[in-house]
Write an enzyme that holds these catalytic residues in place. Structure first.
Site, PDB file in Angstrom:
ATOM      1  N   HIS A 244       0.801  -1.129  -0.092  1.00  0.00           N
ATOM      2  CA  HIS A 244       0.023  -0.128  -0.090  1.00  0.00           C
ATOM      3  C   HIS A 244       0.705   1.367   0.002  1.00  0.00           C
ATOM      4  O   HIS A 244       1.892   1.086   0.786  1.00  0.00           O
ATOM      5  CB  HIS A 244      -0.919  -0.009   1.119  1.00  0.00           C
ATOM      6  CG  HIS A 244      -1.987   0.980   1.263  1.00  0.00           C
ATOM      7  ND1 HIS A 244      -2.017   2.287   1.489  1.00  0.00           N
ATOM      8  CD2 HIS A 244      -3.256   0.715   0.551  1.00  0.00           C
ATOM      9  CE1 HIS A 244      -3.190   2.706   1.038  1.00  0.00           C
ATOM     10  NE2 HIS A 244      -4.071   1.968   0.696  1.00  0.00           N
TER      11      HIS A 244
ATOM     12  N   ASP B 210      -7.786  -5.411   0.306  1.00  0.00           N
ATOM     13  CA  ASP B 210      -8.185  -6.336  -0.851  1.00  0.00           C
ATOM     14  C   ASP B 210      -7.980  -7.872  -0.722  1.00  0.00           C
ATOM     15  O   ASP B 210      -8.475  -8.619  -1.606  1.00  0.00           O
ATOM     16  CB  ASP B 210      -8.114  -5.847  -2.180  1.00  0.00           C
ATOM     17  CG  ASP B 210      -8.726  -4.578  -2.453  1.00  0.00           C
ATOM     18  OD1 ASP B 210      -9.739  -4.451  -1.958  1.00  0.00           O
ATOM     19  OD2 ASP B 210      -8.175  -3.609  -3.007  1.00  0.00           O
TER      20      ASP B 210
HETATM   21  N1  CMC Z   1       4.065  -7.419  -5.010  1.00  0.00           N
HETATM   22  C1  CMC Z   1       5.332  -7.363  -5.149  1.00  0.00           C
HETATM   23  N2  CMC Z   1       6.151  -6.251  -4.897  1.00  0.00           N
HETATM   24  C2  CMC Z   1       5.578  -5.254  -4.671  1.00  0.00           C
HETATM   25  C3  CMC Z   1       4.109  -5.061  -4.378  1.00  0.00           C
HETATM   26  C4  CMC Z   1       3.539  -6.498  -4.469  1.00  0.00           C
HETATM   27  N3  CMC Z   1       2.288  -6.356  -4.314  1.00  0.00           N
HETATM   28  N4  CMC Z   1       3.932  -3.950  -4.155  1.00  0.00           N
HETATM   29  C5  CMC Z   1       4.845  -3.116  -4.117  1.00  0.00           C
HETATM   30  N5  CMC Z   1       5.711  -4.009  -4.340  1.00  0.00           N
HETATM   31  C6  CMC Z   1       7.528  -3.781  -4.677  1.00  0.00           C
HETATM   32  C7  CMC Z   1       7.719  -2.832  -5.709  1.00  0.00           C
HETATM   33  O1  CMC Z   1       8.196  -3.852  -6.677  1.00  0.00           O
HETATM   34  C8  CMC Z   1       9.034  -1.987  -5.139  1.00  0.00           C
HETATM   35  O2  CMC Z   1       9.965  -2.735  -5.176  1.00  0.00           O
HETATM   36  P1  CMC Z   1      11.363  -1.879  -5.379  1.00  0.00           P
HETATM   37  O3  CMC Z   1      11.642  -0.904  -4.330  1.00  0.00           O
HETATM   38  O4  CMC Z   1      12.451  -3.003  -5.381  1.00  0.00           O
HETATM   39  O5  CMC Z   1      11.322  -1.360  -6.992  1.00  0.00           O
HETATM   40  C9  CMC Z   1       8.602  -1.501  -3.615  1.00  0.00           C
HETATM   41  O6  CMC Z   1       7.658  -2.796  -3.340  1.00  0.00           O
HETATM   42  C10 CMC Z   1       7.492  -0.170  -3.662  1.00  0.00           C
HETATM   43  O7  CMC Z   1       6.356  -0.334  -4.520  1.00  0.00           O
HETATM   44  P2  CMC Z   1       5.733   0.528  -5.340  1.00  0.00           P
HETATM   45  O8  CMC Z   1       5.074   0.294  -6.525  1.00  0.00           O
HETATM   46  O9  CMC Z   1       6.694   1.830  -5.722  1.00  0.00           O
HETATM   47  O10 CMC Z   1       4.483   1.343  -4.284  1.00  0.00           O
HETATM   48  P3  CMC Z   1       3.454   2.071  -4.597  1.00  0.00           P
HETATM   49  O11 CMC Z   1       3.202   2.965  -3.265  1.00  0.00           O
HETATM   50  O12 CMC Z   1       3.657   3.065  -5.593  1.00  0.00           O
HETATM   51  O13 CMC Z   1       2.294   1.103  -4.857  1.00  0.00           O
HETATM   52  C11 CMC Z   1       0.485  -0.474  -4.589  1.00  0.00           C
HETATM   53  C12 CMC Z   1       1.279   0.792  -3.940  1.00  0.00           C
HETATM   54  C13 CMC Z   1      -0.610  -0.540  -3.859  1.00  0.00           C
HETATM   55  C14 CMC Z   1       0.054   0.192  -5.893  1.00  0.00           C
HETATM   56  C15 CMC Z   1       1.344  -1.729  -4.848  1.00  0.00           C
HETATM   57  O14 CMC Z   1       1.798  -2.245  -3.676  1.00  0.00           O
HETATM   58  C16 CMC Z   1       0.566  -2.900  -5.532  1.00  0.00           C
HETATM   59  O15 CMC Z   1       0.789  -2.944  -6.994  1.00  0.00           O
HETATM   60  N6  CMC Z   1      -0.044  -3.673  -4.802  1.00  0.00           N
HETATM   61  C17 CMC Z   1      -0.803  -4.616  -5.479  1.00  0.00           C
HETATM   62  C18 CMC Z   1      -2.300  -4.217  -5.914  1.00  0.00           C
HETATM   63  C19 CMC Z   1      -3.044  -3.974  -4.821  1.00  0.00           C
HETATM   64  O16 CMC Z   1      -3.165  -4.847  -3.965  1.00  0.00           O
HETATM   65  N7  CMC Z   1      -3.752  -2.686  -4.671  1.00  0.00           N
HETATM   66  C20 CMC Z   1      -4.653  -2.572  -3.572  1.00  0.00           C
HETATM   67  C21 CMC Z   1      -4.362  -1.439  -2.728  1.00  0.00           C
HETATM   68  S1  CMC Z   1      -5.307  -1.217  -1.286  1.00  0.00           S
HETATM   69  C22 CMC Z   1      -6.996  -0.847  -1.721  1.00  0.00           C
HETATM   70  C23 CMC Z   1      -7.031   0.402  -2.686  1.00  0.00           C
HETATM   71  O17 CMC Z   1      -6.436   1.535  -2.289  1.00  0.00           O
HETATM   72  O18 CMC Z   1      -7.971   0.464  -3.623  1.00  0.00           O
END
Ligand code: CMC
Length: 430
Positions: free
Chosen positions: A308, A365
């Site tokens: 998140h 989720d």
């Molecule tokens: N699986 C594997 N790696 C992950 C995941 C994941 N679900 N989420 C983040 N990472 C890694 C990402 O690859 C990055 O690694 P590195 O630093 O080595 O490049 C690091 O963690 C930081 O990730 P980010 O993409 O920069 O983080 P963000 O804050 O931009 O993204 C997120 C947040 C929710 C989009 C992301 O964690 C994600 O894609 N999660 C899966 C989708 C999901 O479950 N979304 C629902 C969110 S909660 C409900 C809502 O708000 O609607």
């Protein structure tokens, strides 16, 4: 504690630019960078808004490091334990929990607005039989603006209230109609003697040919899930509603923009993506192989329902949903192997250095889809369920923004990386 003070120094001329601190009641202060361009001719740059507040708001507070979520100051776990979704909706909209008379009046008003215009029903037949319900929801909610179109009323508190009640009342009717279109069954009219979630279940699962009795366990489970999804401060869809609304557009059109933003798998679409992921993994024996893929950046595979932007600790909603998941499956006597699979994935992830180092925990989720599935809700209706609940937050944020005398159109700037100015040569010379 004294208010911290910050300034920028322009290294070219030594000029100091004060950045006034904007304080709230909880959480870090914001730095007011609004004058930086005027004074120094530079922009601030923060793609994805990791450090940027787009607004002040009194609705929801999150402390992502401590795993805290408050609606109007109340911890979400207490609200889920003691209140109904309609009570929480009143709280989010009005700032205070209702007394019995206020709750009765609010509940009656929502029940009174559940029907949709008959001609709006006709819109559903324009969609292909296999249209995703979120596509229908986006289109039909946007179309409400064709029925309620006097946007000059946005400044009138009573009109804002009518909009809020209409939107909250009609979204389950529209979502259920999208589902009925999808499965090819006749629409079911709302039954206003039923509570909010029972009515939704009735509209989705009843058919005119047979009596249908709503399972109270299912209605209660849905009610709790809706409380947990009702608001989440400036998330992508809420920010989209605010941005669209800041132009003065029709509020129903602004909500439709929010629904479109919610649909993506990084946001509300994650609940559907989690179930698809569990389907793809199939069996506990494939979990380790899948986790290896998740950790391999080249694969582009993410563990859906994990991570998140704000929570760097347990998502407090996930903790409640996990507990509910076990309770609901037991009460409904459902034995779902996907729950075992999800628990195995969670256990491995929580003990894995990749996830620990990045502070990735289960989010709201991860388990919600397993509950929805146990309630008989099909996978492509998971995100519409989220949209129904989040409508409360969208409406409250829109109203907060529109009633703020300091509201300005949201208009970010950019760092331009395209071609420098050049001259057009005539076609024959290119
Ligand atoms: N699986 C594997 N790696 C992950 C995941 C994941 N679900 N989420 C983040 N990472 C890694 C990402 O690859 C990055 O690694 P590195 O630093 O080595 O490049 C690091 O963690 C930081 O990730 P980010 O993409 O920069 O983080 P963000 O804050 O931009 O993204 C997120 C947040 C929710 C989009 C992301 O964690 C994600 O894609 N999660 C899966 C989708 C999901 O479950 N979304 C629902 C969110 S909660 C409900 C809502 O708000 O609607």
């Amino acid at each position: 504690m004294s208010t911290p003070s910050f300034s920028l120094v322009n290294n070219a001329n030594g000029e100091k630019i004060d950045l006034p601190a904007v304080g709230g009641t909880l959480g870090p202060v914001g730095l007011d960078v609004g004058k930086v361009y005027d004074k120094a001719g530079v922009f601030t740059y923060d793609p994805g808004f990791s450090s940027t507040c787009s607004t002040k708001s009194a609705i929801t507070y999150i402390d992502g490091d401590a795993g805290v979520l408050l609606y109007r100051g109340y911890p979400v776990a207490q609200l889920a334990e003691h209140c109904s979704f309609i009570e929480v909706a009143y709280l989010i909209l009005n700032g205070e929990l209702p007394n019995a008379a206020e709750l009765e009046a609010f509940d009656q008003s929502i029940r009174k607005h559940t029907m949709i215009n008959e001609s709006l029903k006709g819109f559903f037949s324009g969609f292909r039989y296999d249209a995703h319900p979120m596509a229908m929801l986006t289109g039909v909610v946007g179309s409400l603006s064709a029925f309620y179109h006097d946007t000059t009323n946005n400044k009138d508190p009573r009109h804002r209230e009518i909009f809020a009640h209409r939107m909250i009342a009609k979204i389950p009717t529209i979502a259920a109609a999208a589902y009925k279109r999808h499965v090819g069954q006749p629409f079911m009219y709302p039954q206003n003697h039923l509570d909010y979630c029972s009515n939704l279940l009735h509209m989705m699962f009843a058919v005119p040919a047979e009596p249908y009795h709503v399972n109270p366990v299912a209605a209660k489970a849905l009610d709790i899930l809706f409380i947990l999804h009702a608001d989440h401060e400036q998330n992508a869809s809420t920010s989209t509603v605010r941005m669209a609304g800041s132009t003065g557009t029709n509020p129903y059109a602004a909500i439709a923009a929010g629904i479109a933003a919610l649909w993506g798998p990084s946001h509300g679409g994650a609940n559907e993506a989690v179930l698809n992921m569990l389907d793809e993994i199939g069996d506990v024996k494939h979990v380790q192989g899948f986790m290896d893929k998740v950790k391999d950046k080249q694969s582009g595979v993410r563990l859906m329902g994990f991570g998140h932007r704000v929570y760097k600790n347990f998502d407090p909603r996930a903790t409640i949903i996990r507990e509910q998941c076990h309770k609901v499956l037991k009460a409904l006597n459902v034995n779902d192997p996907q729950l075992e699979l999800a628990m195995k994935l969670e256990e491995i992830a929580l003990n894995d250095d990749y996830f620990k180092a990045r502070k990735l925990y289960p989010n709201v989720d991860f388990y919600s889809g397993i509950i929805y599935k146990a309630l008989g809700i099909p996978v492509n209706m998971f995100t519409p369920m989220f949209a129904i609940a989040r409508t409360v937050g969208w409406v409250a944020h829109w109203a907060e923004m529109i009633s703020d005398p300091a509201m300005r159109i949201a208009r970010p700037r950019q760092v331009y990386t395209g071609a420098p100015e050049r001259s057009v040569s005539p076609l024959a010379q290119r």
